[in-house]
Scaffold this motif. Structure first.
Motif, mmCIF file in Angstrom:
data_model
loop_
_atom_site.group_PDB
_atom_site.id
_atom_site.type_symbol
_atom_site.label_atom_id
_atom_site.label_comp_id
_atom_site.label_asym_id
_atom_site.label_seq_id
_atom_site.Cartn_x
_atom_site.Cartn_y
_atom_site.Cartn_z
ATOM 1 N N TRP A 35 0.839 -1.206 0.000
ATOM 2 C CA TRP A 35 0.000 0.000 0.000
ATOM 3 C C TRP A 35 0.870 1.252 0.000
ATOM 4 C CZ3 TRP A 35 -5.238 1.273 0.069
ATOM 5 C CH2 TRP A 35 -5.541 2.578 0.469
ATOM 6 N N GLN A 36 1.810 1.313 0.904
ATOM 7 C CA GLN A 36 2.623 2.522 1.027
ATOM 8 C C GLN A 36 3.597 2.680 -0.137
ATOM 9 O OE1 GLN A 36 3.915 3.083 5.087
ATOM 10 N NE2 GLN A 36 1.868 2.597 5.809
ATOM 11 N N ALA A 37 4.096 1.589 -0.716
ATOM 12 C CA ALA A 37 4.970 1.682 -1.889
ATOM 13 C C ALA A 37 4.184 2.181 -3.096
ATOM 14 C CB ALA A 37 5.597 0.321 -2.197
ATOM 15 N N ARG A 38 2.943 1.787 -3.229
ATOM 16 C CA ARG A 38 2.109 2.186 -4.371
ATOM 17 C C ARG A 38 1.643 3.633 -4.257
ATOM 18 N NH1 ARG A 38 1.304 -1.331 -8.872
ATOM 19 N NH2 ARG A 38 2.214 -3.262 -8.175
ATOM 20 N N GLU A 39 1.745 4.233 -3.081
ATOM 21 C CA GLU A 39 1.310 5.621 -2.898
ATOM 22 C C GLU A 39 2.067 6.560 -3.820
ATOM 23 O OE1 GLU A 39 0.755 8.843 0.695
ATOM 24 O OE2 GLU A 39 2.134 7.189 0.966
ATOM 25 N N ARG A 40 3.297 6.247 -4.122
ATOM 26 C CA ARG A 40 4.146 7.132 -4.912
ATOM 27 C C ARG A 40 3.947 6.966 -6.413
ATOM 28 N NH1 ARG A 40 6.722 5.460 -0.466
ATOM 29 N NH2 ARG A 40 7.720 3.667 -1.404
ATOM 30 N N LEU A 41 3.140 5.997 -6.826
ATOM 31 C CA LEU A 41 2.930 5.770 -8.256
ATOM 32 C C LEU A 41 1.893 6.733 -8.813
ATOM 33 C CD1 LEU A 41 2.753 1.886 -8.484
ATOM 34 C CD2 LEU A 41 4.695 3.359 -8.978
ATOM 35 N N VAL A 42 2.189 7.323 -9.942
ATOM 36 C CA VAL A 42 1.217 8.177 -10.617
ATOM 37 C C VAL A 42 0.263 7.311 -11.431
ATOM 38 C CG1 VAL A 42 0.954 10.002 -12.334
ATOM 39 C CG2 VAL A 42 2.833 10.099 -10.695
ATOM 40 N N SER A 43 0.772 6.233 -11.981
ATOM 41 C CA SER A 43 -0.045 5.323 -12.771
ATOM 42 C C SER A 43 0.077 3.928 -12.163
ATOM 43 C CB SER A 43 0.443 5.309 -14.214
ATOM 44 O OG SER A 43 -0.293 4.365 -14.949
ATOM 45 N N ASP A 44 -1.037 3.231 -12.096
ATOM 46 C CA ASP A 44 -1.045 1.890 -11.533
ATOM 47 C C ASP A 44 -1.999 1.047 -12.364
ATOM 48 O OD1 ASP A 44 -1.149 -0.422 -10.060
ATOM 49 O OD2 ASP A 44 -1.745 0.533 -8.192
ATOM 50 N N SER A 45 -1.480 0.378 -13.378
ATOM 51 C CA SER A 45 -2.330 -0.361 -14.309
ATOM 52 C C SER A 45 -3.048 -1.534 -13.646
ATOM 53 C CB SER A 45 -1.523 -0.846 -15.505
ATOM 54 O OG SER A 45 -0.508 -1.739 -15.091
ATOM 55 N N LEU A 46 -2.562 -1.995 -12.520
ATOM 56 C CA LEU A 46 -3.231 -3.088 -11.819
ATOM 57 C C LEU A 46 -4.164 -2.589 -10.715
ATOM 58 C CD1 LEU A 46 -0.319 -5.666 -11.556
ATOM 59 C CD2 LEU A 46 -2.227 -5.642 -13.171
ATOM 60 N N HIS A 47 -4.196 -1.275 -10.485
ATOM 61 C CA HIS A 47 -5.101 -0.658 -9.521
ATOM 62 C C HIS A 47 -4.987 -1.307 -8.139
ATOM 63 C CE1 HIS A 47 -6.829 1.436 -12.919
ATOM 64 N NE2 HIS A 47 -6.802 0.273 -13.548
ATOM 65 N N VAL A 48 -3.768 -1.537 -7.708
ATOM 66 C CA VAL A 48 -3.518 -2.287 -6.481
ATOM 67 C C VAL A 48 -4.141 -1.603 -5.269
ATOM 68 C CG1 VAL A 48 -1.705 -3.108 -4.923
ATOM 69 C CG2 VAL A 48 -1.459 -3.423 -7.387
ATOM 70 N N ARG A 49 -3.858 -0.315 -5.078
ATOM 71 C CA ARG A 49 -4.436 0.371 -3.907
ATOM 72 C C ARG A 49 -5.960 0.407 -3.977
ATOM 73 N NH1 ARG A 49 -1.098 4.544 -0.832
ATOM 74 N NH2 ARG A 49 -2.991 5.753 -0.865
ATOM 75 N N GLY A 50 -6.495 0.623 -5.158
ATOM 76 C CA GLY A 50 -7.947 0.633 -5.308
ATOM 77 C C GLY A 50 -8.560 -0.710 -4.954
ATOM 78 N N ARG A 51 -7.915 -1.762 -5.387
ATOM 79 C CA ARG A 51 -8.412 -3.110 -5.100
ATOM 80 C C ARG A 51 -8.260 -3.463 -3.622
ATOM 81 N NH1 ARG A 51 -5.145 -6.393 -9.125
ATOM 82 N NH2 ARG A 51 -6.266 -8.159 -8.235
ATOM 83 N N MET A 52 -7.163 -3.004 -2.992
ATOM 84 C CA MET A 52 -7.009 -3.226 -1.548
ATOM 85 C C MET A 52 -8.070 -2.445 -0.777
ATOM 86 S SD MET A 52 -3.008 -3.173 -0.600
ATOM 87 C CE MET A 52 -1.804 -4.118 -1.471
ATOM 88 N N ALA A 53 -8.280 -1.193 -1.166
ATOM 89 C CA ALA A 53 -9.287 -0.370 -0.492
ATOM 90 C C ALA A 53 -10.675 -0.974 -0.656
ATOM 91 C CB ALA A 53 -9.247 1.054 -1.039
ATOM 92 N N GLU A 54 -10.954 -1.481 -1.842
ATOM 93 C CA GLU A 54 -12.229 -2.140 -2.094
ATOM 94 C C GLU A 54 -12.426 -3.304 -1.121
ATOM 95 O OE1 GLU A 54 -13.203 -4.526 -5.874
ATOM 96 O OE2 GLU A 54 -13.477 -2.403 -6.391
ATOM 97 N N GLY A 55 -11.369 -4.074 -0.899
ATOM 98 C CA GLY A 55 -11.448 -5.180 0.055
ATOM 99 C C GLY A 55 -11.665 -4.704 1.478
ATOM 100 N N LEU A 56 -10.964 -3.632 1.868
ATOM 101 C CA LEU A 56 -11.130 -3.078 3.216
ATOM 102 C C LEU A 56 -12.557 -2.574 3.428
ATOM 103 C CD1 LEU A 56 -7.798 -1.062 3.597
ATOM 104 C CD2 LEU A 56 -8.465 -3.097 4.912
ATOM 105 N N VAL A 57 -13.094 -1.887 2.418
ATOM 106 C CA VAL A 57 -14.444 -1.334 2.532
ATOM 107 C C VAL A 57 -15.482 -2.442 2.550
ATOM 108 C CG1 VAL A 57 -16.187 0.049 1.318
ATOM 109 C CG2 VAL A 57 -13.847 0.928 1.570
ATOM 110 N N SER A 58 -15.394 -3.368 1.610
ATOM 111 C CA SER A 58 -16.418 -4.421 1.526
ATOM 112 C C SER A 58 -16.417 -5.344 2.743
ATOM 113 C CB SER A 58 -16.267 -5.225 0.234
ATOM 114 O OG SER A 58 -15.073 -5.962 0.233
ATOM 115 N N SER A 59 -15.265 -5.511 3.369
ATOM 116 C CA SER A 59 -15.197 -6.379 4.553
ATOM 117 C C SER A 59 -15.608 -5.648 5.835
ATOM 118 C CB SER A 59 -13.780 -6.920 4.736
ATOM 119 O OG SER A 59 -12.901 -5.872 5.135
ATOM 120 N N GLY A 60 -15.686 -4.319 5.766
ATOM 121 C CA GLY A 60 -16.015 -3.540 6.965
ATOM 122 C C GLY A 60 -14.841 -3.395 7.918
ATOM 123 N N ALA A 61 -13.632 -3.714 7.458
ATOM 124 C CA ALA A 61 -12.453 -3.723 8.328
ATOM 125 C C ALA A 61 -12.097 -2.346 8.890
ATOM 126 C CB ALA A 61 -11.248 -4.282 7.571
#
Length: 124
Positions: A35-61
């Motif tokens: 998560w923190q390494a991806r913060e510095r990316l301007v482009s992320d073709s795999l949408h890693v942070r978005g997909r992690m956030a989606e998991g955090l939100v959907s799980s209610g974590a």
């Protein structure tokens, strides 16, 4: 000639399917170092942070966590003028739409007790 058409057709499908595929990549388990390494990316073709956030939100974590716990988990929120009506805002990745001209953001709101009452992934 048929081989060129086949190769050209496959390439066209790949180019067209790329954004569609990215829009439907599944959520990822949260990993703080990624998560923190991806913060510095301007482009992320795999949408890693978005997909992690989606998991955090959907799980209610994130629900029920204090600001200190969230900042310890996700790092300090970046400075932004976006979404001032939310308590914490994190840039995630380019949006997963066809053109990717917007961005996805993780937004959180705290209740009177100072814990996350609502978290969502939204686009600007």
């Amino acid at each position: 000639m048929a081989r060129k058409l086949l190769i050209g057709g496959a390439a066209a499908i790949g180019v067209g399917a790329g954004p569609w595929y990215a829009a439907y990549l599944p959520p990822l388990p949260f990993n703080a170092s990624i998560w923190q390494a991806r913060e510095r990316l301007v482009s992320d073709s795999l949408h890693v942070r978005g997909r992690m956030a989606e998991g955090l939100v959907s799980s209610g974590a994130l629900i029920g966590k204090s600001r200190d716990v969230i900042v310890g988990l996700l790092g300090p929120p970046p400075s932004t003028d976006k979404f001032r009506d939310h308590d914490l805002v994190y840039w995630l990745c380019p949006d997963r739409g066809l053109w990717g001209i917007d961005s996805e953001w993780l937004v959180m709101d705290f209740d009177e007790a100072g814990v996350v009452a609502d978290a969502d992934v939204i686009e600007d």
